[in-house]
Design an enzyme around this catalytic site. Structure first.
Site, PDB file in Angstrom:
ATOM      1  CG  HIS A   1     -25.234  -7.753  28.669  1.00 19.64           C
ATOM      2  ND1 HIS A   1     -24.761  -8.773  29.455  1.00 19.64           N
ATOM      3  CD2 HIS A   1     -26.517  -8.084  28.344  1.00 19.64           C
ATOM      4  CE1 HIS A   1     -25.711  -9.691  29.603  1.00 19.64           C
ATOM      5  NE2 HIS A   1     -26.786  -9.294  28.943  1.00 19.64           N
ATOM      6  CD  GLU A   2     -29.076  -6.495  26.111  1.00 19.42           C
ATOM      7  OE1 GLU A   2     -29.338  -7.440  25.332  1.00 19.42           O
ATOM      8  OE2 GLU A   2     -29.374  -6.538  27.318  1.00 19.42           O
TER       9      GLU A   2
ATOM     10  CG  HIS B   1     -27.426 -11.222  24.619  1.00 18.15           C
ATOM     11  ND1 HIS B   1     -27.073 -12.461  25.118  1.00 18.15           N
ATOM     12  CD2 HIS B   1     -27.805 -10.479  25.691  1.00 18.15           C
ATOM     13  CE1 HIS B   1     -27.232 -12.469  26.428  1.00 18.15           C
ATOM     14  NE2 HIS B   1     -27.668 -11.279  26.806  1.00 18.15           N
TER      15      HIS B   1
ATOM     16  CG  HIS C   1     -27.308 -14.089  30.240  1.00 19.17           C
ATOM     17  ND1 HIS C   1     -28.660 -14.185  30.343  1.00 19.17           N
ATOM     18  CD2 HIS C   1     -27.064 -12.802  29.896  1.00 19.17           C
ATOM     19  CE1 HIS C   1     -29.209 -13.023  30.077  1.00 19.17           C
ATOM     20  NE2 HIS C   1     -28.256 -12.161  29.797  1.00 19.17           N
TER      21      HIS C   1
END
Length: 160
Positions: A103-104, A107, A113
């Protein structure tokens, strides 16, 4: 890697971080290799509390990690994980470090998101993703990363 959690072995963390980046590179032309801190585009650290980026961690639970979009500036691409979490891998208890890393890293590569039900980029922790060797991004995640970096293609250039 700038720092490691105490709950998992350093080699386990390194393997899982590589695999989390591979989840994104498998769908694009991106490639990743480990470099020294001063040469890296994505820097990973397990840090706690106030750690100098203006986004302090809150201890166990709550915010698990954060990352900064790529670009210009000293914190571009930095990926921070809360050192106070009970980091685990592929277990029902604790916080799955592989899931949070995928997930990170999304980014750190420029993704925001997503509201898609199966997206790793949903704005909250979803639990373990299973064996990292078999994990694949959702269609929404693939569409998002390919919009930024293009599709994975095999070159037919034989050099003749």
């Amino acid at each position: 890697m700038e720092s490691y959690p105490i709950s998992l072995a350093e080699e386990t963390i390194r393997t899982l971080m590589r695999s989390a980046l591979e989840a994104w590179s498998r769908e694009t032309q991106l490639t990743f290799s480990e470099k020294r801190k001063d040469e890296a585009d994505i820097r990973v650290g397990f840090v706690g509390g106030t750690h100098g980026d203006g986004y302090p961690f809150d201890g166990p639970g709550g915010t698990l990690g954060h990352a900064f979009f790529p670009g210009v500036g000293p914190i571009a691409g930095e990926t921070h994980m809360d050192a106070d979490e009970q980091w685990t891998y592929n277990q029902d208890q604790g916080t799955d470090v592989f899931a949070v890393a995928v997930h990170e890293f999304g980014h750190a590569l420029g993704l925001s998101h997503s509201s898609s039900e199966k997206s790793i980029m949903k704005p909250y922790y979803q639990g373990t993703l299973g064996d990292h060797r078999y994990y694949r991004l959702s269609a929404d995640d693939i569409e998002g990363i390919q919009a930024l970096y293009g599709k994975y293609t095999i070159s037919n250039d034989s050099g003749t």
